[in-house]
Write a protein that holds these residues in place. Structure first.
Motif, PDB file in Angstrom:
ATOM      1  N   UNK A 160      -2.793  16.788  -5.900  1.00 25.32           N
ATOM      2  CA  UNK A 160      -3.716  17.075  -4.813  1.00 25.32           C
ATOM      3  C   UNK A 160      -4.325  15.834  -4.177  1.00 25.32           C
ATOM      4  N   UNK A 161      -3.721  14.687  -4.427  1.00 28.03           N
ATOM      5  CA  UNK A 161      -4.271  13.464  -3.831  1.00 28.03           C
ATOM      6  C   UNK A 161      -3.826  13.311  -2.388  1.00 28.03           C
ATOM      7  N   UNK A 162      -4.701  12.686  -1.605  1.00 30.72           N
ATOM      8  CA  UNK A 162      -4.409  12.424  -0.197  1.00 30.72           C
ATOM      9  C   UNK A 162      -3.564  11.170  -0.067  1.00 30.72           C
ATOM     10  N   UNK A 163      -2.786  11.118   1.019  1.00 28.66           N
ATOM     11  CA  UNK A 163      -1.925   9.966   1.249  1.00 28.66           C
ATOM     12  C   UNK A 163      -2.362   9.264   2.537  1.00 28.66           C
ATOM     13  N   UNK A 164      -2.673   7.987   2.429  1.00 27.87           N
ATOM     14  CA  UNK A 164      -3.146   7.220   3.593  1.00 27.87           C
ATOM     15  C   UNK A 164      -2.155   7.255   4.758  1.00 27.87           C
ATOM     16  N   UNK A 165      -0.868   7.295   4.471  1.00 25.62           N
ATOM     17  CA  UNK A 165       0.131   7.326   5.551  1.00 25.62           C
ATOM     18  C   UNK A 165      -0.094   8.537   6.449  1.00 25.62           C
ATOM     19  N   UNK A 166      -0.403   9.672   5.828  1.00 22.41           N
ATOM     20  CA  UNK A 166      -0.635  10.869   6.627  1.00 22.41           C
ATOM     21  C   UNK A 166      -1.888  10.722   7.489  1.00 22.41           C
ATOM     22  N   UNK A 167      -2.957  10.258   6.837  1.00 22.88           N
ATOM     23  CA  UNK A 167      -4.218  10.153   7.575  1.00 22.88           C
ATOM     24  C   UNK A 167      -4.074   9.163   8.722  1.00 22.88           C
ATOM     25  N   UNK A 168      -3.417   8.046   8.445  1.00 22.02           N
ATOM     26  CA  UNK A 168      -3.265   7.017   9.483  1.00 22.02           C
ATOM     27  C   UNK A 168      -2.464   7.519  10.682  1.00 22.02           C
ATOM     28  N   UNK A 169      -1.538   8.415  10.460  1.00 19.45           N
ATOM     29  CA  UNK A 169      -0.616   8.792  11.520  1.00 19.45           C
ATOM     30  C   UNK A 169      -0.777  10.230  11.994  1.00 19.45           C
ATOM     31  N   UNK A 170      -0.613  11.171  11.069  1.00 15.17           N
ATOM     32  CA  UNK A 170      -0.552  12.569  11.493  1.00 15.17           C
ATOM     33  C   UNK A 170      -1.848  13.039  12.136  1.00 15.17           C
ATOM     34  N   UNK A 205      -0.582  -2.531   0.812  1.00 18.30           N
ATOM     35  CA  UNK A 205      -1.523  -2.867  -0.252  1.00 18.30           C
ATOM     36  C   UNK A 205      -2.892  -2.352   0.204  1.00 18.30           C
ATOM     37  N   UNK A 206      -3.852  -2.420  -0.690  1.00 18.93           N
ATOM     38  CA  UNK A 206      -5.148  -1.804  -0.407  1.00 18.93           C
ATOM     39  C   UNK A 206      -5.737  -2.277   0.924  1.00 18.93           C
ATOM     40  N   UNK A 207      -5.823  -3.603   1.094  1.00 18.22           N
ATOM     41  CA  UNK A 207      -6.446  -4.094   2.320  1.00 18.22           C
ATOM     42  C   UNK A 207      -5.603  -3.845   3.554  1.00 18.22           C
ATOM     43  N   UNK A 208      -4.285  -3.876   3.429  1.00 21.04           N
ATOM     44  CA  UNK A 208      -3.462  -3.632   4.616  1.00 21.04           C
ATOM     45  C   UNK A 208      -3.641  -2.193   5.099  1.00 21.04           C
ATOM     46  N   UNK A 209      -3.886  -1.276   4.180  1.00 25.31           N
ATOM     47  CA  UNK A 209      -4.158   0.096   4.613  1.00 25.31           C
ATOM     48  C   UNK A 209      -5.478   0.197   5.366  1.00 25.31           C
ATOM     49  N   UNK A 210      -6.437  -0.631   5.002  1.00 24.38           N
ATOM     50  CA  UNK A 210      -7.702  -0.611   5.747  1.00 24.38           C
ATOM     51  C   UNK A 210      -7.530  -1.226   7.136  1.00 24.38           C
ATOM     52  N   UNK A 211      -6.734  -2.295   7.216  1.00 23.71           N
ATOM     53  CA  UNK A 211      -6.447  -2.841   8.550  1.00 23.71           C
ATOM     54  C   UNK A 211      -5.765  -1.783   9.417  1.00 23.71           C
ATOM     55  N   UNK A 212      -4.841  -1.053   8.810  1.00 28.10           N
ATOM     56  CA  UNK A 212      -4.153  -0.013   9.581  1.00 28.10           C
ATOM     57  C   UNK A 212      -5.131   1.050  10.066  1.00 28.10           C
ATOM     58  N   UNK A 271      -6.248   0.615  22.983  1.00 31.26           N
ATOM     59  CA  UNK A 271      -5.311   1.402  22.173  1.00 31.26           C
ATOM     60  C   UNK A 271      -3.967   0.690  22.035  1.00 31.26           C
ATOM     61  N   UNK A 272      -3.473   0.146  23.155  1.00 30.64           N
ATOM     62  CA  UNK A 272      -2.154  -0.489  23.130  1.00 30.64           C
ATOM     63  C   UNK A 272      -2.170  -1.724  22.240  1.00 30.64           C
ATOM     64  N   UNK A 273      -3.170  -2.572  22.392  1.00 29.66           N
ATOM     65  CA  UNK A 273      -3.136  -3.853  21.695  1.00 29.66           C
ATOM     66  C   UNK A 273      -3.791  -3.808  20.314  1.00 29.66           C
ATOM     67  N   UNK A 274      -4.948  -3.178  20.224  1.00 31.89           N
ATOM     68  CA  UNK A 274      -5.602  -3.061  18.912  1.00 31.89           C
ATOM     69  C   UNK A 274      -5.015  -1.889  18.135  1.00 31.89           C
ATOM     70  N   UNK A 275      -4.916  -0.742  18.810  1.00 25.79           N
ATOM     71  CA  UNK A 275      -4.501   0.483  18.138  1.00 25.79           C
ATOM     72  C   UNK A 275      -3.104   0.378  17.549  1.00 25.79           C
ATOM     73  N   UNK A 276      -2.115   0.199  18.406  1.00 27.43           N
ATOM     74  CA  UNK A 276      -0.749   0.095  17.914  1.00 27.43           C
ATOM     75  C   UNK A 276      -0.577  -1.112  16.996  1.00 27.43           C
ATOM     76  N   UNK A 277      -1.170  -2.234  17.390  1.00 25.84           N
ATOM     77  CA  UNK A 277      -0.993  -3.455  16.611  1.00 25.84           C
ATOM     78  C   UNK A 277      -1.456  -3.308  15.179  1.00 25.84           C
ATOM     79  N   UNK A 278      -2.661  -2.829  14.998  1.00 22.75           N
ATOM     80  CA  UNK A 278      -3.182  -2.736  13.635  1.00 22.75           C
ATOM     81  C   UNK A 278      -2.613  -1.531  12.886  1.00 22.75           C
ATOM     82  N   UNK A 279      -2.324  -0.458  13.589  1.00 31.09           N
ATOM     83  CA  UNK A 279      -1.700   0.686  12.918  1.00 31.09           C
ATOM     84  C   UNK A 279      -0.426   0.234  12.188  1.00 31.09           C
ATOM     85  N   UNK A 280       0.310  -0.676  12.814  1.00 30.19           N
ATOM     86  CA  UNK A 280       1.571  -1.140  12.213  1.00 30.19           C
ATOM     87  C   UNK A 280       1.352  -2.236  11.168  1.00 30.19           C
ATOM     88  N   UNK A 281       0.109  -2.669  11.029  1.00 31.24           N
ATOM     89  CA  UNK A 281      -0.179  -3.735  10.056  1.00 31.24           C
ATOM     90  C   UNK A 281      -0.332  -3.204   8.633  1.00 31.24           C
TER      91      UNK A 281
END
Lengths: 458, 458, 458
Positions: free
Chosen positions: B276-286, B215-222, B70-80
């Motif tokens: 009514x569209x979803x926002x990746x920022x919310x899904x990634x974090x909230x 960008x599209x791929x960076x959201x998938x990395x996150x 979680x610390x190294x993969x989770x936080x690291x990629x979440x911020x990517x």
């Protein structure tokens, strides 16, 4: 002379036939020789009437799973840094390691765990087979992009055999300790691959140099490999050590060593980088050297400080190796090392072996107490002094270097067999030779395929 | 006045020297103070003559490994998720956390586990150090893209110290329960980072706004980061709780809470989204807020329903925070929060602390039976009523908020030291300042580098 | 007639309202029925006065975590191979599985673990719920890109119910063994999804065909899913088996079976590929068939050779299915199977069930010893012969196929309710309908959105 169509047809069949042949052969050997070990056998386990929690499974399975992820996710994605070779990096890792697991189960079984003419398999044999697969993948790193899957399977066929033999000589004949494989895995895998790469030297590799780098996203994929290797390395080194304090201490030492190699890698990378900039290649690789360097001594009473010092040194040597030694290796020694395995596995592996010599030589009854029997059974049993153990450890390194370089050289000769169809010099580091690659790059692909067809028809 | 070349040379050396200095200092302190704890020491463990399966390692190591990921993969990629800051997100996470692990081992050791003048390390200390690193990474999230690695290491140096002190006051002085760190990790990390970001407020950040998206791929990395955080969070909260029912119950509560925060995040994201569209920022974090909110109460008898309700509330608050409060935070409070840590860690952390107050206040001998001694030893021992425990829990929150905001403010002043070379306003969220970035974007890079050099020369 | 704005507003509210409704309903049911099981309850566990290491948690939690990663990371990223549907693949997996975990806890609880009117939850129920979520995600794979999140949640609502019922009939009524779920998970999930896809058949799907492929990077994201599924599959099959030799043997069998399906997949993919080239679709999917095919027999005395043979067969059938049968399935049977779940889960699941029939029928007291009671309690208890067990196993397959196809058909009718707003034929496999998609593709997006609005207004 065989014309182009017949050769193409022949090459088309090589990979399927080799896969089927190898799978058939291992399956037959499994049928004859391989049986569940008593901890995995319904009749034998229940006959023992032991508590479930005593089953070896619970001491090693979580670590095994971490190792398994390292082998398939870690190595696979670490090698996906190349811009046009991601499919091959990840999927040939998958193929090679899958075959190596079966073949290593047999080879290591013959050398280490025959019981009444049968090989017993369980969680320990799964760990050992994964370790052997790791060595094969290290060698793969040296020749990445320059060898086809048929060549790689043949390499694995030979390397697993020699890995098993070398491991047998070290652990069973010489009584050397090397739980995390600084010698048996890293040194062996690296120098096997480098010797092999030497024999396969391509003076015209320049033609593919424009593909031998990363792009932004491929570097991020590679970091997936790096970070999983880094986080799970404590499990790698501790997976085969003695339950209890042994696994506990080994994982601690590895954890600390890796933090230090990370700090020294960042320091050195910025120091030697242009304008003080960091280089992703260093971070992806050299930061892992701390795991390699405590592969032998991690189970010993290295002390947390010792782990930090070892990791720091390994990260330093590895980063400097990438910057200064890799070019020399190619220019002077004619060794083309795609992933820099000499820097990540070769030198840190040798350092790790030497550290093992040192720490073994310093072992005392005072420091290890009754635990001496677990770590150094021959010393505890009075059959060897600590100094003698150190000398044997050193012999283990020399034996490994010999097996690896001679074996890798033989492997190179094997892989030069002309009908194996290596990629032409202008088509190295290119997925399209082996893969149906989706649209994205359709147009440029037309160009490069034209070039390929010209090359291979010659 | 120092001219540009000398300053450049100076800045080039800052990161290497700081890394080496910090590593040297921790290594010396390790040599003097750090020893294996008895479960990891060859002599001490075998002296105890206990069964291998009693070794603390087997109760906590699998959870530790999940936390480590979680610390190294989770936080690291979440911020990517940032389009041009993936290298820095993943790799500075790597650097910061690696240093924090060493430094936290020492700081937490001094506060919590001195035995005869020595710090004992084992699987528990590895978990604690990883927890401290998590807090540092939360703060990193607030200033992501606006601070260089030298600043970040100094932030970690200070923050680990204050983290250890705050943790000591809460757990050892006030007798507060906070296994999963709603207070000590999430609230502390978030408000430390937000206070620090306030002091580093950049009125001209608009100049880099075009890079502050995905960008599209960076959201998938996150999403790699998100999903690993989500799946392993039950291990995060349960890693340090009491073996047996404690770890079991904590992981259950976290599991349920996270499912509920995921449902409420999707619901709210669609509700407040355009068309009514979803926002990746919310899904990634909230969606992760459910893990934060049961950080304190997860080990208590929260009940599965309580876990669902808590997670639902946290996901709701977090999503609404991203939509409505983050802009206010910047406009009114001059706090620029790159990753929205206020929404994922700040508010859910405070909610989690308050939930802990509530659940602790409701604790009865009937509900906990003989397990009361494990969860609330002071209450079970008769030295405190449940209500008193609740009041202490509330004090813990106030202490944490104070430590975090004062500490973060001090940290901000430290990071404003002029020679630390933060990125100019026009070069925030940009990897090229710190990294050799591969070809892909070569041409545009020429432009932006020109701009950078102009800026930094001023 | 409702005009476009009102319909848009209505559709905007559907997802939020459905999420809130489902969450509210499960929360109420949790409050009434769900309680910690004795191993997770403070009072009950301590009353038992057992050693911590006897807690069920330590036998199953590491495996549970692996399963959890498979469900959320594995399935999620495996489906991210589509070039413009990565957000939806990963995030709808997240949403569906999160809901399914709650709902399955209730449904499976009612069927399997009611104690005094209460559902007891613990690590075993977490594993079971994740298994049920896996079945839902398999069905999702069949309709991927052609259904919106509201439809998918309704599908999950129905499927979980029928999954629980089918599982109850098999395990509790028929006394069938199916630990790794060749029948209950893979066969059920696949044929449920295929029947559903049949009812939702779109003759005009051609309009979206240009989006129904991968791009280079999306294939690498999908390989993250593949490799995590592959490495953790031994934990999937062994998670619910008996502690001790049962988990040990199951993980071994799965490990070997997967290596063989990998080799046969590479062999067959190259054999049937144009110019002998490999196809990523095969590697991503068929290589996993070895895990599916030993889902029933993995806990039995399959022997390591049997595992290899089964895996080899499954990889072969699966690869040939992708190449030759998927087109037929669409052309002749009007079943559009986006991810090819028929090849990965359907046929290998049926094969796995039949293998279970065979291995169960061959069970002898000699081979299983006192372990027979763990694997086949009815046979060991003398209430059934091995042949009878085999017949019951076969009945289990037939029951599963019936439940799945009838249930999937009903599900399809449910999902055809006109107000559920499925994507128009020209907008399948497209994230922009549901997501705020970042800049990268801004301009083309304008075009496609215009098209969408036209379509949906009709």
């Amino acid at each position: 002379m065989a014309g182009s169509p017949r050769r193409a047809a022949g090459r088309r069949l090589q990979l399927p036939l080799l896969c089927l042949l190898l799978q058939g052969a291992t399956a037959i050997l499994f049928a004859v020789f391989v049986r569940y070990d008593p901890d995995a056998d319904a009749a034998l386990w229940h006959w023992g009437n032991r508590s479930s929690s005593d089953n070896e499974f619970y001491f090693r399975y979580p670590s095994f799973q971490d190792v398994h992820v390292m082998v398939f996710v870690g190595f696979g994605f670490l090698m996906a840094f190349l811009q046009r070779y991601g499919f091959s990096s990840v999927a040939f890792t998958f193929l090679l390691a899958a075959f190596a697991l079966q073949w290593a189960t047999l080879v290591q079984g013959f050398f280490h765990s025959m019981h009444g003419g049968r090989i017993h398999v369980g969680v320990q044999s799964m760990i050992n087979a994964d370790f052997c697969a790791a060595a094969v993948l290290i060698s793969f790193g040296a020749v990445l992009g320059k060898t086809g899957p048929v060549q790689l399977l043949l390499m694995a066929l030979l390397e697993v055999l020699l890995f098993g033999l070398n491991e047998f000589v070290l652990l069973s004949v010489l009584g050397v300790k090397d739980a995390g494989g600084s010698m048996t895995i890293h040194t062996f895998g690296a120098y096997f691959g480098l010797a092999l790469s030497r024999v396969l030297y391509r003076p015209q590799l320049e033609k593919s140099r424009h593909r031998q780098g990363s792009v932004y996203h491929s570097d991020l994929f590679a970091m997936i490999g790096t970070i999983f290797l880094w986080t799970f390395w404590p499990s790698f080194n501790s997976a085969p050590t003695m339950p209890g304090d042994g696994q506990h201490r080994t994982s601690l030492n590895t954890y600390y060593s890796l933090t230090a190699s990370t700090l020294s890698t960042f320091a050195l990378s910025a120091l030697v980088g242009e304008h003080g900039r960091l280089d992703m290649v260093h971070i992806q690789n050299a930061a892992l050297a701390g795991g390699v360097v405590v592969g032998t001594s991690g189970e010993m009473m290295l002390t947390p400080f010792g782990a930090l010092a070892a990791g720091f040194l390994a990260g330093t040597v590895s980063t400097l190796g990438f910057k200064f030694f890799t070019p020399v290796l190619e220019a002077k020694f004619k060794v083309q090392d795609t992933c820099g395995v000499h820097n990540l596995h070769g030198m840190p592996g040798v350092l790790g072996a030497l550290l093992g010599v040192l720490v073994a030589g310093l072992a005392t009854h005072e420091a290890y107490g009754d635990g001496l029997g677990s770590v150094f059974p021959l010393v505890a049993g009075g059959r060897r002094s600590a100094t003698a153990q150190a000398v044997f450890q050193l012999c283990g390194l020399l034996v490994t270097l010999t097996f690896a370089s001679v074996g890798g050289g033989l492997g190179g000769l094997l892989l030069r067999l002309p009908f194996l169809g290596p990629p032409p010099d202008s088509q190295c580091f290119e997925d399209r030779i082996y893969w149906e690659v989706p649209g994205e790059r359709e147009e440029e692909a037309q160009g490069s395929l034209g070039a390929e067809e010209t090359d291979t028809r010659a």
